[in-house]
Design a protein around this motif. Structure first.
Motif, mmCIF file in Angstrom:
data_model
loop_
_atom_site.group_PDB
_atom_site.id
_atom_site.type_symbol
_atom_site.label_atom_id
_atom_site.label_comp_id
_atom_site.label_asym_id
_atom_site.label_seq_id
_atom_site.Cartn_x
_atom_site.Cartn_y
_atom_site.Cartn_z
ATOM 1 N N MET A 258 -1.896 0.654 4.445
ATOM 2 C CA MET A 258 -3.109 1.122 4.971
ATOM 3 C C MET A 258 -3.503 2.807 4.648
ATOM 4 O O MET A 258 -4.364 2.978 4.317
ATOM 5 C CB MET A 258 -2.780 1.107 6.479
ATOM 6 N N GLU A 259 -2.252 3.577 4.722
ATOM 7 C CA GLU A 259 -2.439 4.693 4.345
ATOM 8 C C GLU A 259 -3.048 4.958 2.849
ATOM 9 O O GLU A 259 -3.761 5.783 2.530
ATOM 10 C CB GLU A 259 -1.312 5.822 4.687
ATOM 11 N N ASN A 260 -2.381 4.264 2.075
ATOM 12 C CA ASN A 260 -2.609 4.330 0.657
ATOM 13 C C ASN A 260 -4.130 3.680 0.386
ATOM 14 O O ASN A 260 -4.581 3.811 -0.883
ATOM 15 C CB ASN A 260 -1.722 3.504 -0.198
ATOM 16 N N LYS A 261 -4.776 3.104 1.398
ATOM 17 C CA LYS A 261 -6.049 2.315 1.331
ATOM 18 C C LYS A 261 -6.073 1.149 0.264
ATOM 19 O O LYS A 261 -6.735 0.928 -0.316
ATOM 20 C CB LYS A 261 -7.354 3.464 0.951
ATOM 21 N N THR A 262 -4.737 0.560 -0.066
ATOM 22 C CA THR A 262 -4.686 -0.569 -0.621
ATOM 23 C C THR A 262 -3.993 -1.787 0.072
ATOM 24 O O THR A 262 -2.816 -2.056 -0.213
ATOM 25 C CB THR A 262 -3.725 -0.190 -2.082
ATOM 26 N N PRO A 263 -4.588 -2.421 0.941
ATOM 27 C CA PRO A 263 -4.104 -3.059 2.020
ATOM 28 C C PRO A 263 -3.501 -4.548 1.346
ATOM 29 O O PRO A 263 -2.756 -5.070 1.891
ATOM 30 C CB PRO A 263 -4.989 -3.376 3.085
ATOM 31 N N ALA A 264 -3.852 -4.918 0.099
ATOM 32 C CA ALA A 264 -3.624 -5.970 -0.594
ATOM 33 C C ALA A 264 -2.399 -5.901 -1.520
ATOM 34 O O ALA A 264 -2.177 -6.740 -2.365
ATOM 35 C CB ALA A 264 -4.729 -6.715 -1.066
ATOM 36 N N SER B 213 1.783 10.196 2.036
ATOM 37 C CA SER B 213 2.632 11.235 2.386
ATOM 38 C C SER B 213 3.022 11.303 4.081
ATOM 39 O O SER B 213 4.077 11.717 4.509
ATOM 40 C CB SER B 213 2.007 12.672 1.978
ATOM 41 N N THR B 214 1.862 10.695 4.858
ATOM 42 C CA THR B 214 2.159 10.676 6.382
ATOM 43 C C THR B 214 3.330 9.732 6.361
ATOM 44 O O THR B 214 4.124 10.113 7.343
ATOM 45 C CB THR B 214 0.952 10.245 6.931
ATOM 46 N N CYS B 215 3.502 8.787 5.854
ATOM 47 C CA CYS B 215 4.529 7.768 5.930
ATOM 48 C C CYS B 215 5.899 8.512 5.659
ATOM 49 O O CYS B 215 6.843 8.046 6.211
ATOM 50 C CB CYS B 215 4.267 6.556 5.207
ATOM 51 N N ARG B 216 5.962 9.570 4.805
ATOM 52 C CA ARG B 216 7.260 10.047 4.456
ATOM 53 C C ARG B 216 7.411 11.467 5.193
ATOM 54 O O ARG B 216 8.491 12.074 4.893
ATOM 55 C CB ARG B 216 7.420 10.182 2.900
ATOM 56 N N CYS B 217 6.528 11.808 5.992
ATOM 57 C CA CYS B 217 6.634 13.245 6.442
ATOM 58 C C CYS B 217 7.575 13.160 7.714
ATOM 59 O O CYS B 217 7.948 12.143 8.317
ATOM 60 C CB CYS B 217 5.334 13.786 6.600
ATOM 61 N N ARG B 218 7.840 14.429 8.335
ATOM 62 C CA ARG B 218 8.567 14.529 9.743
ATOM 63 C C ARG B 218 7.550 14.830 10.537
ATOM 64 O O ARG B 218 6.731 15.640 10.705
ATOM 65 C CB ARG B 218 9.473 15.834 9.480
ATOM 66 N N MET B 219 7.274 13.782 11.513
ATOM 67 C CA MET B 219 6.204 13.756 12.626
ATOM 68 C C MET B 219 6.886 12.678 13.610
ATOM 69 O O MET B 219 7.567 11.670 13.330
ATOM 70 C CB MET B 219 5.007 13.347 11.956
ATOM 71 N N ASP B 220 6.514 12.945 15.025
ATOM 72 C CA ASP B 220 6.684 11.902 15.768
ATOM 73 C C ASP B 220 6.152 10.586 15.364
ATOM 74 O O ASP B 220 5.011 10.555 14.857
ATOM 75 C CB ASP B 220 6.162 12.370 17.201
ATOM 76 N N ILE C 147 -2.525 7.463 10.758
ATOM 77 C CA ILE C 147 -2.739 6.461 9.867
ATOM 78 C C ILE C 147 -4.053 5.365 10.080
ATOM 79 O O ILE C 147 -4.581 5.188 9.144
ATOM 80 C CB ILE C 147 -1.393 5.575 9.195
ATOM 81 N N THR C 148 -3.819 5.233 11.455
ATOM 82 C CA THR C 148 -4.634 4.124 11.904
ATOM 83 C C THR C 148 -5.990 4.719 11.927
ATOM 84 O O THR C 148 -7.068 4.117 11.759
ATOM 85 C CB THR C 148 -4.210 3.327 13.131
ATOM 86 N N ALA C 149 -6.102 5.980 12.398
ATOM 87 C CA ALA C 149 -7.391 6.535 12.549
ATOM 88 C C ALA C 149 -8.100 6.929 11.430
ATOM 89 O O ALA C 149 -9.156 6.648 11.315
ATOM 90 C CB ALA C 149 -7.000 7.919 13.078
ATOM 91 N N HIS C 150 -7.343 6.763 10.339
ATOM 92 C CA HIS C 150 -7.981 7.228 8.865
ATOM 93 C C HIS C 150 -8.734 6.048 8.328
ATOM 94 O O HIS C 150 -9.218 5.944 7.158
ATOM 95 C CB HIS C 150 -7.019 7.885 7.855
ATOM 96 N N VAL C 151 -8.129 4.703 8.733
ATOM 97 C CA VAL C 151 -8.845 3.426 8.446
ATOM 98 C C VAL C 151 -10.472 3.580 8.540
ATOM 99 O O VAL C 151 -11.121 3.051 7.805
ATOM 100 C CB VAL C 151 -8.371 2.223 9.174
ATOM 101 N N ARG C 152 -10.867 4.574 9.456
ATOM 102 C CA ARG C 152 -12.127 4.420 9.742
ATOM 103 C C ARG C 152 -12.873 5.900 9.079
ATOM 104 O O ARG C 152 -13.982 5.959 9.009
ATOM 105 C CB ARG C 152 -12.463 4.761 11.226
ATOM 106 N N GLY D 31 5.994 -0.728 4.430
ATOM 107 C CA GLY D 31 5.369 -2.120 4.527
ATOM 108 C C GLY D 31 3.675 -1.723 4.764
ATOM 109 O O GLY D 31 3.136 -1.149 4.270
ATOM 110 N N TRP D 32 3.214 -2.748 5.196
ATOM 111 C CA TRP D 32 1.591 -2.669 5.402
ATOM 112 C C TRP D 32 0.998 -1.578 5.853
ATOM 113 O O TRP D 32 -0.021 -1.107 5.443
ATOM 114 C CB TRP D 32 1.259 -3.910 6.306
ATOM 115 N N THR D 33 1.702 -0.677 6.667
ATOM 116 C CA THR D 33 1.252 0.416 7.276
ATOM 117 C C THR D 33 1.239 1.438 6.006
ATOM 118 O O THR D 33 0.262 2.445 6.055
ATOM 119 C CB THR D 33 2.351 1.061 8.355
#
Lengths: 196, 255
Positions: free
Chosen positions: B181-187, B117-124, B132-137, B176-178
């Motif tokens: 990443m958010e979906n936690k399915t990088p492959a 949902s972050t990929c599709r929301c209104r945000m800078d 998204i990258t912070a949530h990889v951890r 794309g891959w980002t």
């Protein structure tokens, strides 16, 4: 027409586009935007591909059904730049208006490696003019492929004045001259006037 | 990695590269390891320092990984080398052994989707990527957000140089891959290859990355696209291409 070199350090244009223009004007227009607007104005068609070959870069825009479909800008590779062609004519003292189009060009995937083709060919007995002409044809082919290999290609920029370069394109080529970007700037002035 | 080894990482600095499997992230969190994302710039050092270990003409993200590993006191590195990352990461995992005693390779084939949902929301857009990258951890996905109507699209990996993201409007959807990443399915190649043909989209890849092939292919298929690659930092022409594309396609910033 006034050359930019003759302008004073403090000169600031009201509206400008192109290399180095951003720091010498009050309002800057992105070169690709100016190219697209100028091309649309001059060509007057919904579908076209316009390639601009400048001395420092090449760029293209492709319109389909009146809307932008694709574009590109290469300002990094010497294999696509007009100044390489200018340098070669000075180095070998050649007039491009007198050089015939060679039957084949060099594969100029890299400007530096492409130039080594010239030196190798000359060392192996090829006349300098023919070697340079093959290089120029290779650069024209690069530009054509960069623009997506269209059947008809509109060309703008200073290299429109180079007969060898123009004749080296393997497609129907229509030259628009070196002032397409200025036409693009004029569309901004027209829009501004209409708004006020 | 064995449980006792994981426990030894408590309070220690551990580097991660790519998106390691969720099971590994959970183990690291449970062990109390301090994770640092080596894909992002973590040290203020010249990237040219990596030239002793990697070719200069190489993926800027993996050069950044090596630069980080050279300068951080890492107890271990977990680097994903499976289909969710790239072959270059597999090779770089060997180089990382020069800087860290424990380099653990993983192959993330997680298929449970957490949403995007972050990929599709209104945000800078830069904030969106940072989130998204912070949530990889983390073992959780970012909190669900309402979707906005997209005016532009950004397809690709998180760029080495986030500054290009400032050129996009807040209503940019990320693909794309980002998104993987958010979906936690990088492959998930199907999710990675997805785009919206009605949204003007920039197809981005790091220069010298294998994903340039997919980016160019998808840009060819998209009716209004810009293929873009960029090395360590964005040049003036890269920024100008994005600006012009967004303006000419009517997708530019309105605020």
């Amino acid at each position: 027409m006034v050359t930019t070199r003759s302008l004073g350090q403090n000169f600031r244009a009201d509206l400008a586009t192109g290399h180095n223009a951003r720091r010498r004007c009050r309002r800057y227009v992105n070169e690709l935007t100016a190219l697209a607007r100028g091309g649309r104005e001059l060509i007057g068609k919904d579908d076209f591909v316009l390639l601009d070959c400048g001395s420092r870069d090449i760029k293209y825009v492709r319109f389909a059904n009146g809307s932008l479909a694709d574009m590109g800008w290469n300002a990094e590779c010497g294999a696509s730049m007009g100044f390489t062609i200018e340098l070669l004519s000075r180095y070998y003292d050649l007039d491009y208006a007198t050089l015939p189009v060679p039957e084949q060009g060099f594969a100029v995937t890299c400007g530096v490696l492409g130039m080594s083709h010239i030196f190798d060919a000359v060392v192996n007995g090829m006349p300098e003019g023919e070697a340079v002409a093959r290089f120029v044809r290779g650069i024209a082919l690069n530009g054509y492929r960069f623009a997506g290999s269209p059947e008809t290609l509109y060309l703008s920029g200073g290299l429109c004045d180079n007969p060898l370069f123009v004749a080296s394109f393997p497609c129907n080529l229509i030259t628009l001259g070196r002032f397409v970007l200025l036409t693009g700037l004029q569309t901004y002035l027209t829009s501004d006037r209409e708004r006020t | 990695m064995q449980a006792e080894t994981m426990e030894s990482l408590a309070g220690k600095l551990v580097g991660i590269v790519g998106v390691p499997p969720l099971a590994v992230i959970r183990q690291l969190l449970a062990a109390g390891a301090e994770m640092v994302d080596l894909d992002e710039p973590q040290v203020r050092k010249s990237i040219d320092l990596t030239a002793s270990y990697l070719p200069r003409v190489y993926c800027a993200v993996l050069r950044t990984v090596v630069l980080n590993a050279m300068h951080l006191d890492l107890e271990a590195i977990f680097i994903d080398v499976g289909p969710g990352k790239c072959d270059c990461a597999l090779h770089v995992s060997r180089i990382l052994q020069r800087f860290c005693p424990k380099v653990v390779t993983t192959r993330n084939t997680d298929s449970t989707g957490f949403g995007y949902s972050t990929c599709r929301c209104r945000m800078d857009l830069a904030e969106k990527f940072a989130c998204i990258t912070a949530h990889v951890r983390k073992e959780t996905a970012p909190p669900p957000r309402p979707s906005c109507t997209p005016t532009a699209g950004f397809w690709g990996v998180p760029p080495r140089d986030f500054s290009i993201l400032s050129l996009f409007p807040e209503t940019t959807h990320v693909y794309g891959w980002t998104r993987c990443m958010e979906n936690k399915t990088p492959a998930d190649l199907d999710l990675e290859a997805h785009f919206n043909p009605s949204v003007p989209t920039v197809f981005f890849a790091q220069a010298f990355c294998a994903k340039t092939a997919l980016a160019r292919h998808l840009a060819d298929l998209h009716p209004c696209s810009l293929y873009l690659d960029c090395d360590v930092t964005a040049s003036g022409s890269v920024r100008a291409k994005i600006e012009a594309f967004l303006e000419l396609s009517g997708a530019g910033k309105t605020d």
